[in-house]
Design a protein around this motif. Structure first.
Motif, mmCIF file in Angstrom:
data_model
loop_
_atom_site.group_PDB
_atom_site.id
_atom_site.type_symbol
_atom_site.label_atom_id
_atom_site.label_comp_id
_atom_site.label_asym_id
_atom_site.label_seq_id
_atom_site.Cartn_x
_atom_site.Cartn_y
_atom_site.Cartn_z
ATOM 1 N N GLU A 58 -0.590 -4.847 -18.743
ATOM 2 C CA GLU A 58 -0.297 -6.196 -18.261
ATOM 3 C C GLU A 58 0.661 -6.101 -17.096
ATOM 4 O OE1 GLU A 58 0.335 -9.679 -21.270
ATOM 5 O OE2 GLU A 58 0.827 -7.784 -22.234
ATOM 6 N N ASN A 59 0.706 -7.136 -16.289
ATOM 7 C CA ASN A 59 1.696 -7.238 -15.221
ATOM 8 C C ASN A 59 1.862 -5.925 -14.452
ATOM 9 O OD1 ASN A 59 3.649 -8.357 -13.617
ATOM 10 N ND2 ASN A 59 5.316 -7.884 -15.042
ATOM 11 N N ILE A 60 0.755 -5.404 -13.943
ATOM 12 C CA ILE A 60 0.794 -4.129 -13.212
ATOM 13 C C ILE A 60 1.583 -4.308 -11.916
ATOM 14 C CG2 ILE A 60 -0.641 -2.429 -11.992
ATOM 15 C CD1 ILE A 60 -2.840 -3.016 -14.057
ATOM 16 N N GLN A 61 2.503 -3.389 -11.665
ATOM 17 C CA GLN A 61 3.340 -3.456 -10.460
ATOM 18 C C GLN A 61 3.228 -2.146 -9.698
ATOM 19 O OE1 GLN A 61 5.355 -5.977 -9.207
ATOM 20 N NE2 GLN A 61 4.387 -7.290 -10.742
ATOM 21 N N ILE A 62 2.946 -2.237 -8.418
ATOM 22 C CA ILE A 62 2.871 -1.035 -7.578
ATOM 23 C C ILE A 62 4.293 -0.722 -7.085
ATOM 24 C CG2 ILE A 62 1.956 -0.083 -5.426
ATOM 25 C CD1 ILE A 62 -0.414 -2.024 -5.705
ATOM 26 N N PRO A 63 4.779 0.511 -7.310
ATOM 27 C CA PRO A 63 6.109 0.847 -6.786
ATOM 28 C C PRO A 63 6.156 0.603 -5.270
ATOM 29 C CG PRO A 63 5.199 2.657 -8.096
ATOM 30 C CD PRO A 63 4.122 1.636 -7.982
ATOM 31 N N HIS A 64 7.286 0.109 -4.770
ATOM 32 C CA HIS A 64 7.375 -0.233 -3.344
ATOM 33 C C HIS A 64 7.409 0.995 -2.442
ATOM 34 C CE1 HIS A 64 9.030 -4.544 -4.185
ATOM 35 N NE2 HIS A 64 7.805 -4.337 -4.620
ATOM 36 N N ASP A 65 7.898 2.127 -2.985
ATOM 37 C CA ASP A 65 7.975 3.357 -2.182
ATOM 38 C C ASP A 65 7.056 4.407 -2.769
ATOM 39 O OD1 ASP A 65 10.129 2.750 -0.198
ATOM 40 O OD2 ASP A 65 11.168 2.254 -2.070
ATOM 41 N N THR A 66 6.655 5.345 -1.936
ATOM 42 C CA THR A 66 5.714 6.361 -2.412
ATOM 43 C C THR A 66 5.861 7.657 -1.640
ATOM 44 O OG1 THR A 66 3.390 6.832 -2.849
ATOM 45 C CG2 THR A 66 3.864 5.642 -0.824
ATOM 46 N N LYS A 67 5.293 8.730 -2.215
ATOM 47 C CA LYS A 67 5.226 10.021 -1.512
ATOM 48 C C LYS A 67 3.781 10.508 -1.516
ATOM 49 C CE LYS A 67 9.010 12.780 -2.287
ATOM 50 N NZ LYS A 67 9.911 13.586 -3.120
ATOM 51 N N GLU A 68 2.840 9.559 -1.618
ATOM 52 C CA GLU A 68 1.431 9.953 -1.711
ATOM 53 C C GLU A 68 0.573 9.076 -0.807
ATOM 54 O OE1 GLU A 68 -0.441 11.940 -5.408
ATOM 55 O OE2 GLU A 68 -0.674 9.787 -5.699
ATOM 56 N N PHE A 69 -0.329 9.699 -0.063
ATOM 57 C CA PHE A 69 -1.223 8.910 0.784
ATOM 58 C C PHE A 69 -2.670 9.340 0.580
ATOM 59 C CE2 PHE A 69 -2.286 11.862 4.309
ATOM 60 C CZ PHE A 69 -1.342 12.873 4.097
ATOM 61 N N ALA A 70 -3.589 8.411 0.902
ATOM 62 C CA ALA A 70 -5.030 8.671 0.735
ATOM 63 C C ALA A 70 -5.738 8.296 2.018
ATOM 64 C CB ALA A 70 -5.569 7.835 -0.423
ATOM 65 N N ILE A 71 -6.389 9.277 2.622
ATOM 66 C CA ILE A 71 -7.129 9.023 3.871
ATOM 67 C C ILE A 71 -8.132 10.154 4.048
ATOM 68 C CG2 ILE A 71 -5.574 10.315 5.438
ATOM 69 C CD1 ILE A 71 -5.823 7.801 7.332
ATOM 70 N N ASN A 72 -9.241 9.895 4.716
ATOM 71 C CA ASN A 72 -10.189 10.968 5.018
ATOM 72 C C ASN A 72 -9.701 11.678 6.279
ATOM 73 O OD1 ASN A 72 -12.283 12.614 5.810
ATOM 74 N ND2 ASN A 72 -13.880 11.184 5.118
ATOM 75 N N MET A 73 -8.972 12.802 6.059
ATOM 76 C CA MET A 73 -8.298 13.501 7.164
ATOM 77 C C MET A 73 -9.277 14.089 8.179
ATOM 78 S SD MET A 73 -4.970 13.526 7.212
ATOM 79 C CE MET A 73 -4.699 14.929 8.272
ATOM 80 N N SER A 74 -10.543 14.265 7.772
ATOM 81 C CA SER A 74 -11.495 14.897 8.692
ATOM 82 C C SER A 74 -11.741 14.019 9.922
ATOM 83 C CB SER A 74 -12.820 15.189 7.983
ATOM 84 O OG SER A 74 -13.479 13.969 7.687
#
Ligand code: AHM
Ligand code: MG
Length: 337
Positions: free
Chosen positions: A197-213
């Motif tokens: 319930e009440n899912i909250q995304i942390p405001h800061d992160t050390k992880e990213f997702a992108i197609n680097m190619s």
């Protein structure tokens, strides 16, 4: 422990909180049922039907992309499940050029359902998780729901959005504008049970997702931003970043909902003419609604995704979404330019 099924959650949202009406409740229940059918079809894999249900369908969708058999099957499951309930004015799908009219023999409702029936379908044949994404709008009085125009509403006008993940467990993530909740399919009972319930995304992160190619094809602000992430502790960000890319947006976004992160599918010179890779109405808007409801942010780099006034049913846009502070930093690079 009190087990709250999706039906019970929806009844409480209707009766106690007044957040949804009976038609929207029915709509979400029917969508969830369709997702269960898709989960069962996917679970059969190479065993399903004559000649299996994996592989190419031998057709292209409206965007010229090769359709998988499961793309076609999931689209049919969604259309059939949703057309007879009387809660919908019309439907639009990533897999169909034009809106799907509700047959005359059924009553019509006030809602519009937009969906990507099988997101990440290039992962199907290798047994990696895929999903379904949906968005719900109200049909404006006087609009013709058989025409694309009725669906061209800004994301801020969504009344519900969600996605299913078909992975080791089948999940159903939902917002009706009252926070974000996640249900897990209890396969023995055949019902979705509330697990977060009440899912909250942390405001800061050390992880990213992108197609680097695609890095060499990106625009300079995105290249500079990702370069900062890659330079880690020694760079301007002063910390090391981790990278993940499942290539199923539902799964990459679900990871962000679970532990934070930033997901990006930016514009690149290969796809500049089409405006981006991800579709505004079927992918970007519903995910932006969910992410914002969980305390995150969603931008194109230049404006909030949900503020865009759509110009076409299959319009594509650049997407940056996830942890609020990280999205703000990526956007700052674009505004500097
Ligand atoms: P699809 O709806 O046709 O599956 O395409 C969208 C998918 C997203 O799920 C995913 O983030 C992206 O395409 C992956 O693209 P790429 O293969 O370029 O990394
Ligand atoms: Mg998709």
């Amino acid at each position: 422990m009190r087990r709250i099924t999706l039906s019970r959650y929806l009844i409480e949202e209707q009766r106690e909180k007044g957040k949804i009406n009976a038609d929207l409740r029915l709509l979400i229940e029917v969508v969830a049922r369709a997702c269960k059918s898709i989960a069962i079809a996917i679970g059969k894999g190479g065993l399903g039907g004559e000649g299996g249900i994996l592989g190419e369908a031998g057709s292209d969708n409206v965007q010229g992309e090769a359709q998988k058999k499961l793309d076609v099957l999931s689209n049919e499951i969604f259309l059939e499940a949703n057309e007879w309930g009387g809660h919908l004015a019309g439907m639009a799908s990533e897999e169909m050029e034009l809106p799907h009219a509700i047959p005359n023999r059924y009553p019509q409702g006030e809602y519009l359902l937009l969906f990507d029936p099988l997101d990440g379908s290039s992962n199907i044949d290798i047994n990696v998780s895929v999903g379904t994404i949906f968005s719900v709008l109200r049909c404006t009085e006087g609009d013709d729901p058989t025409q694309a125009n009725a669906f061209l509403q800004a994301g801020t006008r969504q009344v519900a959005a969600g996605y299913a993940v078909y992975g080791p467990t089948t999940l159903f993530v939902l917002t009706v504008g009252d926070g974000v909740v996640c249900f897990t399919l209890d396969r023995e009972l055949g019902s979705f049970v509330l697990t977060q319930e009440n899912i909250q995304i942390p405001h800061d992160t050390k992880e990213f997702a992108i197609n680097m190619s695609n890095m060499r094809f990106w625009e300079p602000p995105m290249q500079r931003y990702v370069n900062d992430l890659l330079s880690g502790k020694e760079g301007p960000r002063g910390k090391d970043f981790n990278m993940r890319w499942v290539a199923s947006m539902v799964v990459d976004v679900h990871r962000i909902l679970t532990r934070g992160g930033v997901f990006m599918y930016p514009l690149d010179s290969k796809i500049a003419a089409q405006g981006g890779k991800l579709r505004l109405l079927y992918e970007a808007n519903p995910m932006a609604f969910i992410v914002e409801q969980a305390g995150g942010a969603a931008s194109t780099g230049h404006c909030n995704i949900m503020d865009i006034q759509p110009s076409g049913l299959h319009q594509r846009i650049p997407v940056i979404l996830g942890s609020k502070n990280e999205v703000a930093l990526a956007v700052a690079h674009h505004l500097k330019d």
